[in-house]
Design a protein around this motif. Structure first.
Motif, short mmCIF file in Angstrom:
data_model
loop_
_atom_site.label_atom_id
_atom_site.label_comp_id
_atom_site.label_asym_id
_atom_site.label_seq_id
_atom_site.Cartn_x
_atom_site.Cartn_y
_atom_site.Cartn_z
N UNK A 154 -2.44 16.27 72.81
CA UNK A 154 -2.20 17.22 73.91
C UNK A 154 -2.41 16.59 75.29
N UNK A 155 -3.53 15.87 75.49
CA UNK A 155 -3.69 15.24 76.81
C UNK A 155 -2.53 14.31 77.15
N UNK A 156 -2.04 13.58 76.15
CA UNK A 156 -0.94 12.64 76.40
C UNK A 156 0.30 13.37 76.92
N UNK A 157 0.56 14.56 76.37
CA UNK A 157 1.71 15.33 76.84
C UNK A 157 1.58 15.64 78.32
N UNK A 158 0.35 15.89 78.75
CA UNK A 158 0.15 16.19 80.17
C UNK A 158 0.26 14.93 81.01
N UNK A 159 -0.31 13.83 80.48
CA UNK A 159 -0.29 12.58 81.24
C UNK A 159 1.14 12.10 81.50
N UNK A 160 2.03 12.37 80.53
CA UNK A 160 3.36 11.77 80.61
C UNK A 160 4.10 12.23 81.87
N UNK A 161 3.83 13.43 82.34
CA UNK A 161 4.50 13.84 83.57
C UNK A 161 3.54 13.96 84.76
N UNK A 162 2.34 14.43 84.51
CA UNK A 162 1.44 14.65 85.64
C UNK A 162 0.58 13.42 85.94
N UNK A 163 0.73 12.36 85.13
CA UNK A 163 -0.02 11.10 85.36
C UNK A 163 -1.53 11.36 85.47
N UNK A 164 -2.14 10.71 86.49
CA UNK A 164 -3.60 10.82 86.57
C UNK A 164 -4.07 12.17 87.10
N UNK A 165 -3.12 13.03 87.50
CA UNK A 165 -3.53 14.36 87.96
C UNK A 165 -3.41 15.40 86.86
N UNK A 166 -3.32 14.91 85.63
CA UNK A 166 -3.14 15.85 84.52
C UNK A 166 -4.23 16.91 84.50
N UNK A 167 -5.42 16.53 84.93
CA UNK A 167 -6.53 17.50 84.88
C UNK A 167 -6.28 18.66 85.83
N UNK A 168 -5.57 18.39 86.96
CA UNK A 168 -5.25 19.51 87.87
C UNK A 168 -4.26 20.43 87.18
N UNK A 169 -3.29 19.84 86.47
CA UNK A 169 -2.35 20.66 85.71
C UNK A 169 -3.10 21.54 84.71
N UNK A 170 -4.08 20.92 84.05
CA UNK A 170 -4.83 21.67 83.04
C UNK A 170 -5.55 22.85 83.68
N UNK A 171 -6.18 22.60 84.83
CA UNK A 171 -6.85 23.70 85.52
C UNK A 171 -5.86 24.78 85.90
N UNK A 172 -4.70 24.33 86.36
CA UNK A 172 -3.65 25.27 86.76
C UNK A 172 -3.20 26.10 85.56
#
Lengths: 368, 516
Positions: free
Chosen positions: A29-47
């Motif tokens: 799951x984290x990889x799916x976020x990293x692939x587009x949001x790069x190192x800001x994936x955690x902000x996406x997750x919070x969002x």
């Protein structure tokens, strides 16, 4: 404090959610976020966490006036017999696909990282038999098992994350906005279904001893899970940096390969059993949900007899794809993208219909 | 369905083959009469029932009462009766009586004299050690209490040894056991109901509980289960346990077995039910949870920190017992990378000359250990040390020198064998010993994944168990109001609730801080 038969308390309920959703930080799951949001994936997750509050609250609101109905009965009640059945069936199919894809991912993790020589169908069979056994025992037992093991599982997870944190470099999370706010929001919008489990828990809503505990438990578990996954995503970036994290399929497992405890240089096999138990409880719960939904739609009361069939089906569908390491994440991403809008809109729609039908007013009258 | 059919046909065949003749029914018919007016008839009948004089310890004496000159007959079984009492309190005063107008009850000087109208009651009284009197021209029989069964005195507990705390243990006499418990609970609400559970041997079970603490439904449920037994004889509690337990095929026990009266008393005070029986130097406590098997009374006698330290050690020991052999197999054959290089080389070096795979090596040693253990238990006392020396010497030293097993395996197996003794409850002890082999097998097949799978199945199984309606892992899950005595215990002053899973009539057992 008395517990009635077949019901679970708030502890068990929270434990189940913490294990089922919380375990997502250890797969791809984290990889799916990293692939587009790069190192800001955690902000996406919070969002995602912030966005998901809307459908979750609508669901809780709808459940609050229909406390003895599970999700399928709610669908029937709100959308009518035909549309309700179609919706539930769609949910069943999506849930089953998610179960198959997720379990295939986990089997892939075990067979690529730990048991490279063992045929993956053997591992798959073992895992699914254990989960089938758990699902057969029922929700009370899954809940109790989750509660008993929760402390140890989360402690070891915290240990792994803390050790990774000490090895990581805090500077890697900058630039804060990564690929830009637009990408971050887009990622969040398309991957909101990471938290779609919070829609499926509507199936066990009537099983939780009281509605108050259901509401409280959902909110507690929700906030803990979002924070947990966000922290994990930050720590992975700190450990691997954003260019390499995109090509790492399973960052949690890479992280525990990377860290060491004192004189023990390779500690991944110490974390493996704890992670496996969490996965067993997770898939036992998913299997239980799918079976309950299946039983409700097709009016099968003794759904336990479906377990062997379902287990065999899952194992064969799960091992069917060739080149698992590439196919499964691709399929999973597609599935998540499909579920995302449904997860966001459906609960809101349910709330709207309930509002129009005047369910809330009736309930208010009843209370008065 | 197939299994059911098979069962049915199987049962029929068995019944046909076995010659069923209900001799118990004949026996019952014989004594189903009332006491006759004619003393000769009564004597005849009782003599026939007891096959007098072939039955050597059945005694019969006929004489005339002093004053009135009435014929009187007395029956008792000398081996279970206090003969002195019979002589001093009955025969002597009766013969020496002068009054012509005095009743039998007034002459006999034992603590109580009962009158009976049926031969059935007469026989029951004689069988339980009482003496029975028949009087001429009277359709009543008199029984007076003078039973004296042989048994040993109260001794020290052998199997549940404590350093701090009471040293008494139950004996084979139920009256003594009852007295040991009454000594601890001086309360008129402490009930000791008796239920006769077998038909031929008339074994009697005493059900102990505190009336306004124990849950009535639970008491009724257990009473019903005891009354519904249809068996010729149940000699002791360890046999009774197997008749009333819920899952006969399960590895995990559902009834707690103890030889310590202090432990039984503390469970009674918490609202549990205790069963006592003649011929059993122990008590059954039900319902039981997993934790009650894991605990010993000592942890409450020791101070808070010491008690919990013991618990921590026991939990670790339990973990080691189940997993150490399996972990050794899994790590050396599947996950060798996790062993630090130096240790790995040491293991490899010691295994260099050993011709067997690790799995087989461990299995061999574990089996040997179980053999020594069993042999050591059965060996006659004078030979005990020999077995110990032979076992340790041959299986330890010689096996290593013969290159059959590596020295590290001996350490592993010795650890797993030694740590099991921290679990004092025999049932859980056996369960863990057997489970250990399952884990060894799982580890041999699938390494850590296999072990974890088995563990997960075990957890799912454990949480689904119930003992007389009480979840096995309560109060940990599902949660109940209780004193929270699970792996660790609380400060004694804060243990103020009875376990809520028993649904006791009175939940609170002390006030806050245990002071007024």
């Amino acid at each position: 404090m008395k517990q009635t038969e077949g019901k679970i308390g708030i502890r068990e309920y929270v434990a189940i959610i913490l294990l089922t959703v919380g375990t997502k930080l250890s797969d791809d799951t984290p990889t799916l976020l990293y692939s587009t949001a790069k190192n800001s994936a955690w902000i996406s997750m919070l969002l995602i966490g912030i966005l998901a509050i809307v459908p979750m609250l609508s669901l809780i609101k709808v459940v609050s006036v229909h406390r003895d109905k599970n999700l399928h009965e709610l669908n029937l009640h709100l959308f009518g017999k035909v549309l309700g059945n179609i919706l539930s069936l769609g949910m069943l199919l999506l849930g089953l696909s998610a179960l198959i894809l997720d379990s295939a991912t986990y089997v892939n993790i075990v067979s690529t990282i730990y048991f490279t020589k063992t045929p993956s169908i053997a591992i798959y069979a073992i895992i699914m038999i254990v989960c089938g056994y758990g699902a057969k025992k029922g929700i009370e037992q899954i809940g109790s098992a989750a509660w008993i093991t929760l402390f140890y599982l989360k402690t070891t997870l915290a240990l792994a994350l803390i050790l990774s944190f000490t090895k990581g470099n805090l500077k890697f999370i900058f630039p804060l906005w990564g690929p830009g706010t637009k990408e971050i929001v887009k990622t969040a919008a398309s991957k909101i279904s990471i938290l779609a489990d919070f829609y499926y828990i509507g199936i066990i809503a009537p099983v939780v001893s009281t509605f108050k505990e259901f509401k409280k438990g959902t909110l507690i578990a929700f906030s803990v899970v979002v924070v947990e996954i966000t922290i994990a995503i930050i720590i992975y970036v700190m450990l691997f940096d954003f260019t390499s994290i995109e090509v790492i399929s399973y960052p949690f497992h890479e992280a525990i390969l990377y860290i060491s405890i004192g004189f023990l240089k390779n500690v991944e096999s110490i974390f493996l059993p704890f992670w496996l138990i969490a996965s067993f409880i997770r898939f036992a719960f998913y299997l239980y949900l799918v079976l309950v939904l299946f039983g409700a739609i097709f009016k099968i009361k003794e759904y336990e007899y479906l377990i062997p069939v379902m287990v065999v089906l899952i194992v064969f569908l799960g091992v069917a794809p060739k080149n698992v390491t590439y196919t499964i994440p691709y399929l999973r991403e597609q599935l998540l993208t499909i579920i995302s809008p449904i997860f966001f809109i459906l609960p809101c729609l349910m709330w709207l219909i309930a509002k129009i039908r005047g369910d809330f007013k009736n309930e208010a009258k009843k209370v008065l | 369905l197939f299994r059911l059919l098979k069962k049915l046909t199987g049962r029929k065949q068995k019944l046909k083959r076995v010659n069923i003749k209900d001799t118990l029914d004949n026996q019952a018919n014989q004594k189903n009469q009332s006491v006759s007016n004619n003393i000769d008839k009564n004597i005849e009948l009782v003599k026939k029932i007891y096959q007098f004089p072939n039955n050597r310890d059945v005694k019969f004496r006929e004489f005339r009462v002093g004053g009135t000159g009435l014929r009187i007959a007395i029956f008792f079984i000398s081996s279970i009766t206090d003969v002195r009492t019979v002589e001093d309190s009955a025969i002597k005063p009766l013969i020496q009586a002068n009054d012509t107008d005095v009743k039998i009850k007034e002459i006999i000087s034992t603590q109580n004299v009962t009158t009976m109208l049926d031969i059935k009651d007469v026989v029951t009284n004689i069988n339980t050690g009482n003496a029975v009197l028949f009087l001429d021209n009277s359709s009543m029989a008199y029984a007076f209490e003078c039973a004296n069964f042989q048994g040993r005195a109260v001794e020290k507990a052998d199997n549940e040894v404590l350093i701090k705390g009471s040293k008494e243990a139950f004996t084979e006499k139920v009256i003594v056991n009852l007295s040991l418990i009454r000594k601890r609970i001086k309360n008129e609400s402490l009930m000791s109901e008796s239920v006769t559970i077998s038909k031929r041997s008339k074994n009697e079970v005493f059900m102990l509980y505190i009336r306004n603490v124990a849950n009535d439904q639970l008491v009724g449920n257990i009473r019903k289960r005891l009354e519904s037994l249809d068996v010729d004889a149940i000699q002791s509690l360890s046999l009774l346990e197997q008749y009333i337990e819920e899952r006969s095929l399960s590895l995990f026990p559902s009834i707690l077995y103890t030889e310590r009266p202090d432990r039984a008393a503390s469970f009674i005070e918490d609202g549990h039910i205790v069963l006592l029986m003649d011929n059993s130097p122990d008590a059954l406590i039900l319902p039981a949870t997993f934790w009650s098997f894991f605990h010993t009374p000592e942890e409450h006698y020791l101070r808070f920190i010491f008690g919990n330290f013991v618990r921590l050690i026991r939990a670790t020991a339990m973990f080691i017992t189940i997993f150490i052999s399996a972990i050794y197999i899994a790590v050396t054959s599947f996950h060798a990378e996790m062993i630090p290089p130096d240790l790995l080389l040491a293991i490899a070096g010691s295994r260099e000359k050993v011709p067997f795979p690790v799995f087989f090596e461990i299995l061999l040693m574990e089996a040997a250990f179980e053999l020594i253990r069993e042999a050591g238990l059965r060996v006659p006392n004078p030979m005990g040390p020999t077995i110990g020396i032979v076992g340790a010497l041959i299986l330890g030293q010689a096996a290593v020198e013969a290159n059959i097993i590596s020295p590290i395996v001996i350490i592993v197996v010795a650890l797993s064998g030694l740590t099991i003794f921290t679990i004092s409850d025999i049932s859980l002890n056996f369960a863990l010993r057997i489970i250990r082999f399952f884990f060894i097998l799982a580890a041999g097949l699938f390494g850590i994944v296999g072990m974890t799978s088995l563990f997960a199945v075990g957890i799912f199984y454990l949480v689904s168990l119930k003992s007389f309606g009480v979840p096995y892992l309560a109060p940990m899950t599902p949660n109940y109001v209780s004193s929270g005595d699970t792996i660790f215990r609380r400060v004694l002053k804060n243990e103020k609730f009875r376990p809520g899973y028993l649904k006791p009539a009175d939940l609170k057992k002390k006030s806050d801080g245990a002071v007024k």
